[in-house]
Write a protein that holds these residues in place. Structure first.
Motif, PDB file in Angstrom:
ATOM      1  N   VAL A 187     -58.650  58.640  -7.357  1.00 48.99           N
ATOM      2  CA  VAL A 187     -59.790  57.735  -7.532  1.00 48.99           C
ATOM      3  C   VAL A 187     -61.069  58.555  -7.639  1.00 48.99           C
ATOM      4  CG1 VAL A 187     -61.126  55.890  -6.437  1.00 48.99           C
ATOM      5  CG2 VAL A 187     -58.614  55.854  -6.335  1.00 48.99           C
ATOM      6  N   THR A 188     -61.128  59.643  -6.893  1.00 46.67           N
ATOM      7  CA  THR A 188     -62.304  60.528  -6.957  1.00 46.67           C
ATOM      8  C   THR A 188     -62.507  61.051  -8.379  1.00 46.67           C
ATOM      9  OG1 THR A 188     -61.809  61.197  -4.686  1.00 46.67           O
ATOM     10  CG2 THR A 188     -63.367  62.564  -5.918  1.00 46.67           C
ATOM     11  N   GLN A 189     -61.412  61.483  -9.022  1.00 47.74           N
ATOM     12  CA  GLN A 189     -61.510  61.975 -10.408  1.00 47.74           C
ATOM     13  C   GLN A 189     -61.919  60.846 -11.343  1.00 47.74           C
ATOM     14  OE1 GLN A 189     -57.431  63.377 -10.431  1.00 47.74           O
ATOM     15  NE2 GLN A 189     -58.115  65.490 -10.739  1.00 47.74           N
ATOM     16  N   LEU A 190     -61.353  59.660 -11.124  1.00 54.31           N
ATOM     17  CA  LEU A 190     -61.680  58.507 -11.967  1.00 54.31           C
ATOM     18  C   LEU A 190     -63.159  58.157 -11.861  1.00 54.31           C
ATOM     19  CD1 LEU A 190     -60.702  56.101 -13.754  1.00 54.31           C
ATOM     20  CD2 LEU A 190     -60.283  54.860 -11.622  1.00 54.31           C
ATOM     21  N   GLU A 191     -63.670  58.165 -10.631  1.00 52.11           N
ATOM     22  CA  GLU A 191     -65.083  57.821 -10.434  1.00 52.11           C
ATOM     23  C   GLU A 191     -65.997  58.894 -11.023  1.00 52.11           C
ATOM     24  OE1 GLU A 191     -65.709  54.897  -9.612  1.00 52.11           O
ATOM     25  OE2 GLU A 191     -63.672  54.478  -8.959  1.00 52.11           O
ATOM     26  N   LYS A 192     -65.594  60.154 -10.884  1.00 53.93           N
ATOM     27  CA  LYS A 192     -66.439  61.246 -11.362  1.00 53.93           C
ATOM     28  C   LYS A 192     -66.521  61.260 -12.893  1.00 53.93           C
ATOM     29  CE  LYS A 192     -67.081  66.218 -10.781  1.00 53.93           C
ATOM     30  NZ  LYS A 192     -66.546  67.459 -10.226  1.00 53.93           N
ATOM     31  N   ALA A 193     -65.360  61.134 -13.552  1.00 53.97           N
ATOM     32  CA  ALA A 193     -65.337  61.229 -15.017  1.00 53.97           C
ATOM     33  C   ALA A 193     -65.519  59.867 -15.693  1.00 53.97           C
ATOM     34  CB  ALA A 193     -64.017  61.857 -15.464  1.00 53.97           C
ATOM     35  N   ALA A 249     -59.005  53.477 -17.476  1.00 53.26           N
ATOM     36  CA  ALA A 249     -60.426  53.205 -17.279  1.00 53.26           C
ATOM     37  C   ALA A 249     -60.551  51.890 -16.520  1.00 53.26           C
ATOM     38  CB  ALA A 249     -61.154  53.113 -18.629  1.00 53.26           C
ATOM     39  N   ARG A 250     -61.683  51.703 -15.888  1.00 57.15           N
ATOM     40  CA  ARG A 250     -61.917  50.438 -15.179  1.00 57.15           C
ATOM     41  C   ARG A 250     -62.317  49.372 -16.186  1.00 57.15           C
ATOM     42  NH1 ARG A 250     -61.855  50.613  -9.741  1.00 57.15           N
ATOM     43  NH2 ARG A 250     -62.139  52.632  -8.716  1.00 57.15           N
ATOM     44  N   ASP A 251     -61.993  48.136 -15.841  1.00 62.94           N
ATOM     45  CA  ASP A 251     -62.402  46.983 -16.658  1.00 62.94           C
ATOM     46  C   ASP A 251     -63.919  46.862 -16.562  1.00 62.94           C
ATOM     47  OD1 ASP A 251     -62.979  44.526 -17.752  1.00 62.94           O
ATOM     48  OD2 ASP A 251     -61.490  43.432 -16.571  1.00 62.94           O
ATOM     49  N   PRO A 252     -64.642  46.942 -17.682  1.00 73.56           N
ATOM     50  CA  PRO A 252     -66.106  46.846 -17.613  1.00 73.56           C
ATOM     51  C   PRO A 252     -66.583  45.522 -17.010  1.00 73.56           C
ATOM     52  CG  PRO A 252     -65.404  47.624 -19.773  1.00 73.56           C
ATOM     53  CD  PRO A 252     -64.167  47.211 -19.033  1.00 73.56           C
ATOM     54  N   ALA A 253     -65.804  44.442 -17.157  1.00 67.36           N
ATOM     55  CA  ALA A 253     -66.196  43.148 -16.621  1.00 67.36           C
ATOM     56  C   ALA A 253     -65.827  42.990 -15.146  1.00 67.36           C
ATOM     57  CB  ALA A 253     -65.535  42.027 -17.433  1.00 67.36           C
ATOM     58  N   ASN A 254     -64.842  43.740 -14.691  1.00 70.55           N
ATOM     59  CA  ASN A 254     -64.398  43.657 -13.303  1.00 70.55           C
ATOM     60  C   ASN A 254     -63.973  45.051 -12.843  1.00 70.55           C
ATOM     61  OD1 ASN A 254     -63.312  43.111 -10.822  1.00 70.55           O
ATOM     62  ND2 ASN A 254     -61.524  42.001 -11.618  1.00 70.55           N
ATOM     63  N   PRO A 255     -64.894  45.833 -12.306  1.00 69.98           N
ATOM     64  CA  PRO A 255     -64.603  47.232 -11.970  1.00 69.98           C
ATOM     65  C   PRO A 255     -63.448  47.434 -10.985  1.00 69.98           C
ATOM     66  CG  PRO A 255     -66.954  46.807 -11.906  1.00 69.98           C
ATOM     67  CD  PRO A 255     -66.287  45.477 -12.078  1.00 69.98           C
ATOM     68  N   LYS A 256     -63.017  46.361 -10.307  1.00 69.42           N
ATOM     69  CA  LYS A 256     -61.864  46.522  -9.411  1.00 69.42           C
ATOM     70  C   LYS A 256     -60.560  46.570 -10.190  1.00 69.42           C
ATOM     71  CE  LYS A 256     -63.960  44.571  -5.323  1.00 69.42           C
ATOM     72  NZ  LYS A 256     -63.936  43.558  -4.277  1.00 69.42           N
TER      73      LYS A 256
END
Ligand code: FES
Length: 156
Positions: A67-73, A84-91
């Motif tokens: 998750v750390t890598q996902l949040e950073k990049a 990638a996270r859903d732009p409409a629902n970041p969860k």
């Protein structure tokens, strides 16, 4: 005049002395065999580098990053999957096959626009794989994705 016995003694000592370095070299451990058994793979200094980067869980999911890598990049991408996270629902996470459905080029995530772009012929895809702009007409293949602890897992 040198006696026969002295000649043989001096000759033997000389012969043994000249052979001594060869005998020592033959008895010393070979550097190449030591390197083969004790060194890491070329270009690495870490024994764990020879292990596969990904790990499969019992339920068929593969760890693709943290998750750390996902949040950073802003996204995670391997040869088989892009997350990638859903732009409409970041969860919510979306995992897609990063091969463009037009002619198979590797797509790239554009974080500012929250979409994937294909560098070959300019197709665009949403985070969930839907086609935003052609020439591609088929959506990207999607996979199940989830977060467990600090790991991002995808069922490829
Ligand atoms: Fe991606 Fe052509 S290969 S748009």
């Amino acid at each position: 005049m040198i006696k026969r016995r002295s000649f043989i003694t001096y000759f033997s000592i000389g012969w043994l002395t000249s052979c001594f370095p060869v005998v020592l070299a033959a008895c010393a451990p070979s550097k190449s065999s030591t390197q083969v058994t004790t060194t890491n793979p070329p270009g690495t200094g870490d024994p764990s580098a020879a292990k596969p980067i990904t790990q499969k869980t019992a339920d068929g999911f593969t760890v693709v990053g943290s998750v750390t890598q996902l949040e950073k990049a802003g996204y995670l991408q391997t040869k088989e999957v892009a997350v990638a996270r859903d732009p409409a629902n970041p969860k919510q996470l979306f995992a897609v096959n990063p091969k463009c459905t037009h002619q198979g080029c590797d797509i790239k995530w554009v974080a500012e626009e929250k979409k994937y772009e294909c560098p070959c012929h300019d197709s665009d895809f949403a985070a969930d794989g839907k086609v935003l702009k052609g020439p591609a007409t088929k959506p990207l293949t999607t996979y199940s994705a989830k977060i467990v602890g600090n790991q991002v897992l995808v069922k490829v």
